[in-house]
Design an enzyme around this catalytic site. Structure first.
Site: not given
Length: 329
Positions: A139, A190, A253
């Protein structure tokens, strides 16, 4: 085919704000819907998200708490967590025009039903055209206009292409696809692999171990994808290999940082920092779905065992390293 001149983004968090900015940069008329009154008021008054401090919301973006107003857009990006998508899609069904694209922007599988995101949309909002947006994208990068490429998939090729064109800007490049299952499967899988990669990093097992884990994680993604009908080129693309590579390499992440904390020996509650990573919910579902198709996924199995307390981190790592030797796939 509509050019989707009006786009609504549902969810005023970091990713929703980033996508609203992207759509505005692409020349669309954008409405940003936020259900939380406090967050909505902050967006209106400060013109920035609490989750993306320092990134100003474009003046052209209208912020609303009125779902019916947002539903009048020609296409809607559903930027809500995977586990609450059902309630949002259900609420939209009586409000949207027929054949309105609802684009899921969450990466996950619904707990309890084993439904992928577009399946939930099709079930809860039969008037809509389900679609999915996925790929290697943080983001903060997207909001600041840094170069990013993603995939937008819909079963209707014309819709997928038109949506990609509508979101295309100088820094945000969407590829289009009709392999909906492959695109959403890569994003969900993932999540779990990123937790595993984070555990390796948090345990300080070295770059060699991290590379091995990421590579073998991709093997599991491909196995799972084949079993559920994904195209091989999709798994090798942005929403598969691309997203996996990104999320297995940086604490940006949430899944990777959650895994790092577990690798350092923190409890699940402490590692979550108040909000569990999506991979926490995906891991047991992924394992159940793999077992239903007879797909071998040892890394996913180890992550699920760590998360439900059946194995400690060191025991899980030892179990992976002592598996019988085999030819590389």
């Amino acid at each position: 085919m509509s050019s989707f001149d009006t786009i609504a983004v549902l969810g005023g968090g970091a990713w929703g704000t980033a996508l609203a900015l992207t759509a505005a940069r692409a020349g669309r008329s954008v409405t940003l819907w936020e259900h939380d009154a406090g967050n909505a008021q902050h967006l209106i008054e400060a013109r920035e998200s609490r989750f993306l401090p320092g990134v100003r919301l474009d003046d052209s973006i209208k912020v609303t708490q009125d779902l019916a107003e947002a539903a009048r857009a020609q296409a809607l990006l559903l930027v809500v967590p995977a586990q609450v998508l059902r309630s949002v899609a259900t609420s939209l069904q009586p409000l949207i025009a027929a054949r309105t694209p609802l684009i899921a922007c969450a990466k996950g599988i619904e707990h309890g039903t084993h439904r992928f995101m577009t399946e939930i949309i099709a079930e809860c909002a039969p008037n809509a055209v389900p679609a999915i947006l996925s790929g290697p994208s943080f983001a903060a990068d997207v909001a600041r206009g840094l170069p990013t490429a993603v995939t937008i998939a819909a079963t209707d090729a014309d819709v997928a292409q038109a949506l990609a064109q509508a979101m295309n800007s100088g820094s945000f490049r969407p590829y289009h696809s009709t392999d909906v299952r492959g695109v959403e499967l890569g994003g969900a899988t993932k999540n779990v692999m990123a937790i595993a990669a984070g555990i390796v990093a948090g345990r300080q097992l070295g770059a060699s171990a991290l590379a091995a884990m990421t590579t073998r994680g991709f093997v599991e993604l491909v196995r799972f994808g084949k079993a559920y009908g994904a195209r091989i080129e999709t798994m090798h693309g942005l929403s598969g290999l691309g997203d996996l590579t990104m999320c297995c390499s940086t604490p940006q992440s949430r899944n990777f940082s959650f895994g790092m904390a577990l690798g350092r020996g923190e409890s699940i509650d402490t590692a979550a920092h108040g909000k569990l990573a999506e991979g926490y919910y995906t891991a047991p579902v992924l394992l159940e779905m793999a077992q239903a198709k007879g797909v071998e996924m040892p890394i996913s199995t180890a992550v699920a065992a760590i998360l439900d307390g059946r194995l400690g981190v060191d025991a899980a790592i030892e179990g992976l390293l002592t598996r019988p030797l085999k030819a590389e796939e």
